[in-house]
Design an enzyme around this catalytic site. Structure first.
Site, PDB file in Angstrom:
ATOM      1  N   HIS A  95      -9.695   1.059   4.893  1.00  0.00           N
ATOM      2  CA  HIS A  95      -8.419   1.323   5.564  1.00  0.00           C
ATOM      3  C   HIS A  95      -8.630   2.343   6.689  1.00  0.00           C
ATOM      4  O   HIS A  95      -9.401   3.295   6.533  1.00  0.00           O
ATOM      5  CB  HIS A  95      -7.377   1.833   4.566  1.00  0.00           C
ATOM      6  CG  HIS A  95      -5.995   1.830   5.144  1.00  0.00           C
ATOM      7  ND1 HIS A  95      -5.563   2.815   6.006  1.00  0.00           N
ATOM      8  CD2 HIS A  95      -4.981   0.949   5.039  1.00  0.00           C
ATOM      9  CE1 HIS A  95      -4.324   2.531   6.383  1.00  0.00           C
ATOM     10  NE2 HIS A  95      -3.951   1.400   5.811  1.00  0.00           N
ATOM     11  N   ASN A 116       0.864  -1.177   0.000  1.00  0.00           N
ATOM     12  CA  ASN A 116       0.000   0.000   0.000  1.00  0.00           C
ATOM     13  C   ASN A 116       0.901   1.227   0.000  1.00  0.00           C
ATOM     14  O   ASN A 116       1.502   1.562   1.014  1.00  0.00           O
ATOM     15  CB  ASN A 116      -0.894  -0.036   1.247  1.00  0.00           C
ATOM     16  CG  ASN A 116      -1.772   1.190   1.374  1.00  0.00           C
ATOM     17  OD1 ASN A 116      -1.858   1.997   0.452  1.00  0.00           O
ATOM     18  ND2 ASN A 116      -2.424   1.334   2.510  1.00  0.00           N
ATOM     19  N   LYS A 127       0.022   4.271  -0.274  1.00  0.00           N
ATOM     20  CA  LYS A 127      -0.636   5.455   0.306  1.00  0.00           C
ATOM     21  C   LYS A 127      -0.348   6.671  -0.590  1.00  0.00           C
ATOM     22  O   LYS A 127      -0.360   6.523  -1.804  1.00  0.00           O
ATOM     23  CB  LYS A 127      -0.184   5.662   1.757  1.00  0.00           C
ATOM     24  CG  LYS A 127      -0.310   4.371   2.571  1.00  0.00           C
ATOM     25  CD  LYS A 127      -0.107   4.529   4.043  1.00  0.00           C
ATOM     26  CE  LYS A 127      -0.298   3.175   4.712  1.00  0.00           C
ATOM     27  NZ  LYS A 127      -0.198   3.247   6.167  1.00  0.00           N
ATOM     28  N   GLY A 140       2.496   2.267  10.666  1.00  0.00           N
ATOM     29  CA  GLY A 140       3.442   3.367  10.499  1.00  0.00           C
ATOM     30  C   GLY A 140       4.200   3.732  11.760  1.00  0.00           C
ATOM     31  O   GLY A 140       4.857   4.766  11.824  1.00  0.00           O
ATOM     32  N   SER A 184       3.356  -2.183  10.383  1.00  0.00           N
ATOM     33  CA  SER A 184       4.805  -2.259  10.625  1.00  0.00           C
ATOM     34  C   SER A 184       5.414  -3.610  10.267  1.00  0.00           C
ATOM     35  O   SER A 184       6.324  -4.094  10.953  1.00  0.00           O
ATOM     36  CB  SER A 184       5.135  -1.866  12.066  1.00  0.00           C
ATOM     37  OG  SER A 184       4.796  -0.513  12.284  1.00  0.00           O
ATOM     38  N   GLU A 203      -5.468  -4.848  10.577  1.00  0.00           N
ATOM     39  CA  GLU A 203      -4.405  -3.855  10.751  1.00  0.00           C
ATOM     40  C   GLU A 203      -4.658  -3.022  12.008  1.00  0.00           C
ATOM     41  O   GLU A 203      -5.395  -2.028  11.958  1.00  0.00           O
ATOM     42  CB  GLU A 203      -4.369  -2.911   9.553  1.00  0.00           C
ATOM     43  CG  GLU A 203      -4.062  -3.594   8.250  1.00  0.00           C
ATOM     44  CD  GLU A 203      -3.502  -2.596   7.256  1.00  0.00           C
ATOM     45  OE1 GLU A 203      -2.352  -2.753   6.851  1.00  0.00           O
ATOM     46  OE2 GLU A 203      -4.216  -1.623   6.936  1.00  0.00           O
ATOM     47  N   GLU A 249      -6.927   4.764   7.709  1.00  0.00           N
ATOM     48  CA  GLU A 249      -6.657   6.162   7.364  1.00  0.00           C
ATOM     49  C   GLU A 249      -7.865   6.788   6.663  1.00  0.00           C
ATOM     50  O   GLU A 249      -8.139   7.981   6.820  1.00  0.00           O
ATOM     51  CB  GLU A 249      -5.377   6.255   6.508  1.00  0.00           C
ATOM     52  CG  GLU A 249      -4.147   6.038   7.387  1.00  0.00           C
ATOM     53  CD  GLU A 249      -2.933   5.492   6.680  1.00  0.00           C
ATOM     54  OE1 GLU A 249      -2.886   5.496   5.439  1.00  0.00           O
ATOM     55  OE2 GLU A 249      -2.016   5.020   7.388  1.00  0.00           O
TER      56      GLU A 249
HETATM   57  P1  PGA Z   1       2.793   0.279   7.617  1.00  0.00           P
HETATM   58  O1  PGA Z   1       1.331   0.488   6.980  1.00  0.00           O
HETATM   59  O2  PGA Z   1       3.355  -0.980   7.039  1.00  0.00           O
HETATM   60  O3  PGA Z   1       3.565   1.512   7.249  1.00  0.00           O
HETATM   61  O4  PGA Z   1       2.603   0.143   9.101  1.00  0.00           O
HETATM   62  C1  PGA Z   1       0.471  -0.593   6.771  1.00  0.00           C
HETATM   63  C2  PGA Z   1      -0.856  -0.138   6.190  1.00  0.00           C
HETATM   64  O5  PGA Z   1      -1.396   0.901   6.617  1.00  0.00           O
HETATM   65  O6  PGA Z   1      -1.402  -0.791   5.280  1.00  0.00           O
END
Ligand code: PGA
Length: 229
Positions: A88, A6, A8, A163, A193, A157, A90
């Site tokens: 997601h 992803n 983003k 992140g 992560s 997640e 976010e």
């Molecule tokens: P990350 O993000 O690997 O940077 O923690 C994962 C995600 O939001 O899909």
């Protein structure tokens, strides 16, 4: 195993093209059962060579219309995109998508036969309240979602692990995925992560069918090393 990247709001059209070229070369030796997805930003959606499935991070649940700033089915179809991320954290938390809206998107893209990677996850305060609180929160994110849909992949997640460099522990993932497995027969991804150092431990956990990777997927060689490890 499923390996999904992803991006983003990272990478451009040019760097996505370069990335996919590098990844295709690196993955020439990958096992056929490793399935790879890339979710680039909208401006980089296109038809690409190779075995990598390119999907949309988001789209509006309509063919086209007066939805300023959005893209819909017509724009995805131009590039043969048939895979989408929905739910997601976010989008839920920063962009304000309610469960109702998420469920509406799910229903629309299900009707269109899309492969849907459906994301769920709890906040740190819910995690700290214990497994029952986590479960009841995750189940609330299944409201209005057809878990029997054939083309469904679920991504667990935890928001506090996204992140942050702090992945959930193997035990937390194992318990949560075992519980999810009692509700869903779709493949279950873990995200939050995931990186080259913990990928081996995470993919070895029961009921983990793959990973959704943000930060550690942004470099093609690094992501390839995770797939080939
Ligand atoms: P990350 O993000 O690997 O940077 O923690 C994962 C995600 O939001 O899909």
């Amino acid at each position: 195993m499923i390996f999904a990247a992803n991006f983003k709001m990272n990478h451009t059209r040019t760097t996505t093209r370069d990335y996919i070229e590098v990844l295709n070369k690196k993955l020439a030796t990958k096992k056929p059962e490793e399935k790879v997805y890339i979710f680039p930003p909208t401006t980089a959606l296109d038809r690409y060579e190779g075995e990598i499935t390119v999907g949309a991070q988001n789209a509006y649940p309509a063919n086209n219309g007066a939805f300023t700033g959005e893209i819909g089915l017509e724009q995805l179809e131009e590039f043969g995109i048939k895979t989408i991320l929905i739910g997601h954290s976010e989008r839920r938390d920063i962009l304000g998508e309610t469960q109702e809206k998420v469920a509406e998107k799910f229903a629309f893209f299900k009707e269109e036969g899309f492969e849907i990677i459906y994301c769920i996850g709890e906040s740190l305060s819910i995690r700290e309240s214990g497994d029952d609180a986590v479960m009841s929160h995750l189940l609330s994110q299944f409201e209005g979602i057809d878990l029997t849909y054939d083309n469904l992949i679920v991504a667990y997640e935890p928001i506090w692990a996204i992140g942050t460099g702090r992945s959930a522990t193997a035990k937390e993932i194992e318990i949560t995925h075992a519980m999810l497995r009692t509700k869903v027969s779709a493949p279950l991804l873990y995200g939050g992560s995931v990186n080259p150092d913990n990928i081996g431990e995470i993919t070895a956990i029961d009921n983990v069918d793959g990973v959704l990777v943000g930060s550690a997927s942004l470099d093609a060689e690094r992501f390839a090393s995770m797939i080939l490890s």
